[in-house]
Design an enzyme around this catalytic site. Structure first.
Site, PDB file in Angstrom:
ATOM      1  N   ASP A   1       4.959 -13.647   8.764  1.00 12.55           N
ATOM      2  CA  ASP A   1       5.292 -13.003   7.533  1.00 12.55           C
ATOM      3  C   ASP A   1       6.148 -14.005   6.745  1.00 12.55           C
ATOM      4  OD1 ASP A   1       3.950 -10.789   7.964  1.00 12.55           O
ATOM      5  OD2 ASP A   1       5.532  -9.306   7.821  1.00 12.55           O
TER       6      ASP A   1
ATOM      7  N   LYS B   1       3.363 -11.989   2.350  1.00  8.21           N
ATOM      8  CA  LYS B   1       3.248 -11.075   1.001  1.00  8.21           C
ATOM      9  C   LYS B   1       4.406 -11.433   0.161  1.00  8.21           C
ATOM     10  CE  LYS B   1       0.743  -7.201   3.091  1.00  8.21           C
ATOM     11  NZ  LYS B   1       1.074  -7.416   4.630  1.00  8.21           N
TER      12      LYS B   1
ATOM     13  N   MET C   1      13.782  -4.066  -0.787  1.00  8.98           N
ATOM     14  CA  MET C   1      12.673  -4.082  -1.704  1.00  8.98           C
ATOM     15  C   MET C   1      12.805  -3.676  -2.959  1.00  8.98           C
ATOM     16  SD  MET C   1       9.388  -3.953   1.250  1.00  8.98           S
ATOM     17  CE  MET C   1      10.171  -2.250   1.680  1.00  8.98           C
TER      18      MET C   1
END
Length: 265
Positions: A35, A57, A171
């Protein structure tokens, strides 16, 4: 012969926080699927000969959809590879590791786990801000500040707005204004201390100390970019960097002043 997939928690970034189990699994792999939040220092521990596949991402940018990631893992295992699926933090805390494991299990592919130090723990150790502290926080809650496809944040705001609990938001940099507003609307004071920490435990780490009523503005002005973790609650005052009189919180809580605690005007 079908291979296997090792779901490995790469931790918050500091290579010294990688577990021995995770290090062994990484060393034994011949394919690495990683990731964006996996630090370059940890990726460098993979065997030079291992096939490396980036599937990272970023906010509003998912070049490799989750469904495709699942297929990549299964295809590599079907080819006989021992696959290290490297995820930042812990793969089972907001990492979608369980979704990948379920997909692989349905296809009869062996899955092993290596837990990782999650970002909240890494931020606590890097900053000296504990997640719980006698008299200040009797518990801690982890929540995600982002929903798939930018959906509505349908969190239980009333239960989250607790002065006795440390709230850690993953996040949440894009939605911190909305998060702060909802918490204040449910009774949490605008002066509630907040620490925002970007790239915790890495050489790129940046910390910002603020209050709930202005953290969105301060985060914007500081130009903090994901990955950013927000720690909300009175425990933030235990940081030696806290710019306000932390002793007042400790006095109200009737707990001794922590070693190294500094109060700044």
């Amino acid at each position: 012969m079908t291979g296997k997939v090792c779901l490995i928690g790469a931790g918050p970034g500091d290579v010294e926080l990688l577990t021995l189990r995770a290090h062994r699994m990484l060393q034994e792999s011949d394919a690495v699927v990683y990731d964006r939040l996996v630090s370059p220092e940890i990726l460098a521990l993979a065997p030079p000969s291992a096939k490396k596949v980036f599937v990272g991402k970023s906010p509003d940018s998912h070049p490799v959809p989750q469904e495709k990631i699942n297929e990549i893992l299964a295809d590599l295992a079907d080819e006989g590879h021992t696959v290290a699926r490297l995820k930042g933090g812990d793969p089972l805390i907001f990492g979608r590791g369980s979704e990948e494991a379920a997909y692989l299990a349905e296809r009869g592919i062996e899955v092993e786990y290596a837990p990782g130090i999650t970002a909240a723990q890494g931020a606590a150790s890097a900053s000296g801000v504990p997640l719980t502290h006698r008299g200040l926080a009797t518990g801690v809650r982890y929540v995600t500040g982002h929903r798939q496809a930018n959906g509505s944040l349908d969190l239980d705001w009333k239960s989250l707005a607790s002065e006795e609990t440390t709230l850690v938001v993953y996040m949440g940099v894009a939605n911190i204004g909305q998060i702060a507003m909802r918490l204040v609307a449910e009774g949490l004071s605008e002066t509630t201390p907040v620490m925002a920490i970007a790239n915790a435990t890495t050489p790129r780490e940046t910390r910002l100390y603020s209050e709930l009523g202005r953290v969105a503005l301060d985060t914007r002005d500081a130009g903090l970019k994901a990955p950013v973790l927000f720690v909300i609650g009175k425990v933030v005052t235990l940081s030696a960097e806290w710019p306000q009189a932390a002793s007042e919180f400790l006095k109200m809580a009737e707990v001794p002043c922590a070693t190294g605690l500094q109060a700044h005007a």
